[in-house]
Write a protein that holds these residues in place. Structure first.
Motif, PDB file in Angstrom:
ATOM      1  N   HIS A 139      33.194  45.212  36.148  1.00 53.42           N
ATOM      2  CA  HIS A 139      34.296  45.821  35.401  1.00 53.42           C
ATOM      3  C   HIS A 139      33.826  46.992  34.546  1.00 53.42           C
ATOM      4  CE1 HIS A 139      37.822  46.201  32.797  1.00 53.42           C
ATOM      5  NE2 HIS A 139      37.002  46.105  31.756  1.00 53.42           N
ATOM      6  N   GLU A 193      37.227  44.199  39.651  1.00 47.69           N
ATOM      7  CA  GLU A 193      38.069  43.697  38.568  1.00 47.69           C
ATOM      8  C   GLU A 193      38.375  42.215  38.628  1.00 47.69           C
ATOM      9  OE1 GLU A 193      38.711  45.423  36.091  1.00 47.69           O
ATOM     10  OE2 GLU A 193      38.324  47.459  36.768  1.00 47.69           O
ATOM     11  N   TRP A 196      36.793  40.184  35.647  1.00 50.28           N
ATOM     12  CA  TRP A 196      37.387  40.484  34.341  1.00 50.28           C
ATOM     13  C   TRP A 196      38.791  39.896  34.234  1.00 50.28           C
ATOM     14  CZ3 TRP A 196      35.485  42.020  29.897  1.00 50.28           C
ATOM     15  CH2 TRP A 196      36.336  42.535  28.913  1.00 50.28           C
TER      16      TRP A 196
END
Length: 323
Positions: A139, A193, A196
């Motif tokens: 991330h 992503e 995260w």
């Protein structure tokens, strides 16, 4: 004459004077002044760059010229919207955006939930913290670095093609292949992503009562049944809320990731609404038309989030707002 209550000599207590509402509000502001000061930068950001920027939608109804300003530019009404609905390049960008948005909804949205369930099931704290650190790390990498890593792995001269050449198998064309562009960008998003995005799901899972798992295990429920009848119902409000928010941003699939790869696959496969607006406004100088496309995307987002919120209410969930 004093009214007597109860026994002899008893008098009614004098009315208690309530402090004015304004004084109570000021007292709370003074008590929470540190928290309010912390919130000020975020509030200013949203006021200036989100709510203040809404006034720029007036550009969608005029031939805006920066040197003339809003007051001196020609008003054209709905001409940009008529041009937009007749523009094949616009519909190409819409089609690419919808295709990638559906792939993101199907493959990226469930991925953080699955990863959070996996992390939640890990018993050892040391192993869990190590895995969390590893999956959180991408991330913090920029899209430039992420795309360079994928190029080194899946490019024509990448590691994968090198292995296939050593095995005597022909190479595969992934990076730069228009046919593989949609799944590729979704895979990049999941890798960058997914870790995260698990934070919210992990927070929701931490609130599940452990006694429910113990009771289900005593009743003979296996891992799958505990997941279906205990875990998922407990975090369903969070899942529905995030799904509603995701549908509200259904057409906002990102900019930098697609901007950096647009030239490698060509506009026919790589053009999405964000890059279409950028190149129309800043490369073509047609700010009014670009504003019309952006306004169209915003209206569609409002309709989607309103519809999804209504569906959430029908399912018994609160959604984003009560209405």
């Amino acid at each position: 004459m004093t009214r007597v209550r109860g026994g002899a000599g008893a008098t009614s207590p004098p009315p208690v004077a309530r402090p004015p509402v304004r004084a109570g509000v000021l007292r709370r502001i003074r008590a929470d002044r540190v928290l309010l000061a912390i919130a000020v930068p975020g509030l200013v950001y949203f006021l200036v760059f989100h709510y203040g920027a809404l006034f720029g939608n007036v550009l969608a109804f005029m031939n805006y010229v920066p040197f003339l300003g809003i007051g001196g530019s020609e008003w054209v009404g709905l001409a940009h919207f008529e041009r937009m609905f007749a523009d094949p390049e616009f519909w190409n960008a819409v089609g690419n955006t919808l295709f990638i948005a559906v792939l993101q909804l199907v493959f990226f949205f469930p991925a953080p939930l699955a990863l959070a369930l996996l992390l939640h099931s890990i018993v050892g704290d040391t192993v869990r913290k190590f895995v969390q650190s590893v999956v959180y790390l991408p991330h913090f990498l920029s899209w430039v670095i992420v795309l360079a890593l994928f190029q080194q792995m899946l490019g024509g001269a990448g590691v994968v093609n090198g292995w296939l050449s050593d095995l005597g198998v022909g190479g595969v064309s992934i990076v730069g292949n228009p046919d593989a562009y949609g799944p590729l960008v979704v895979a990049q998003l999941v890798w960058k992503e997914c870790g995260w995005a698990t934070i919210i799901f992990l927070a929701a899972l931490s609130q599940v009562d452990e006694q429910q798992y113990e009771a289900a295990a005593i009743d003979g429920a296996n891992w799958g049944r505990r997941l279906w009848h205990v875990t998922l119902p407990a975090i369903r409000p969070v899942i529905v809320l995030l799904l509603v928010l995701r549908l509200g941003e259904f057409l906002s699939i990102g900019f930098e990731q697609f901007f950096l790869q647009r030239q490698s696959v060509g506009p026919e496969a790589g053009e999405v609404l964000e890059t279409f607006v950028y190149f129309t406004a800043f490369a073509g100088g047609d700010f009014g038309y670009a504003a019309a496309v952006g306004l169209f995307k915003g209206v569609i987002g409002i309709v989607l989030i309103y519809t999804a919120n209504k569906v959430a209410h029908r399912l018994g969930e609160q959604g984003v707002y009560k209405a």
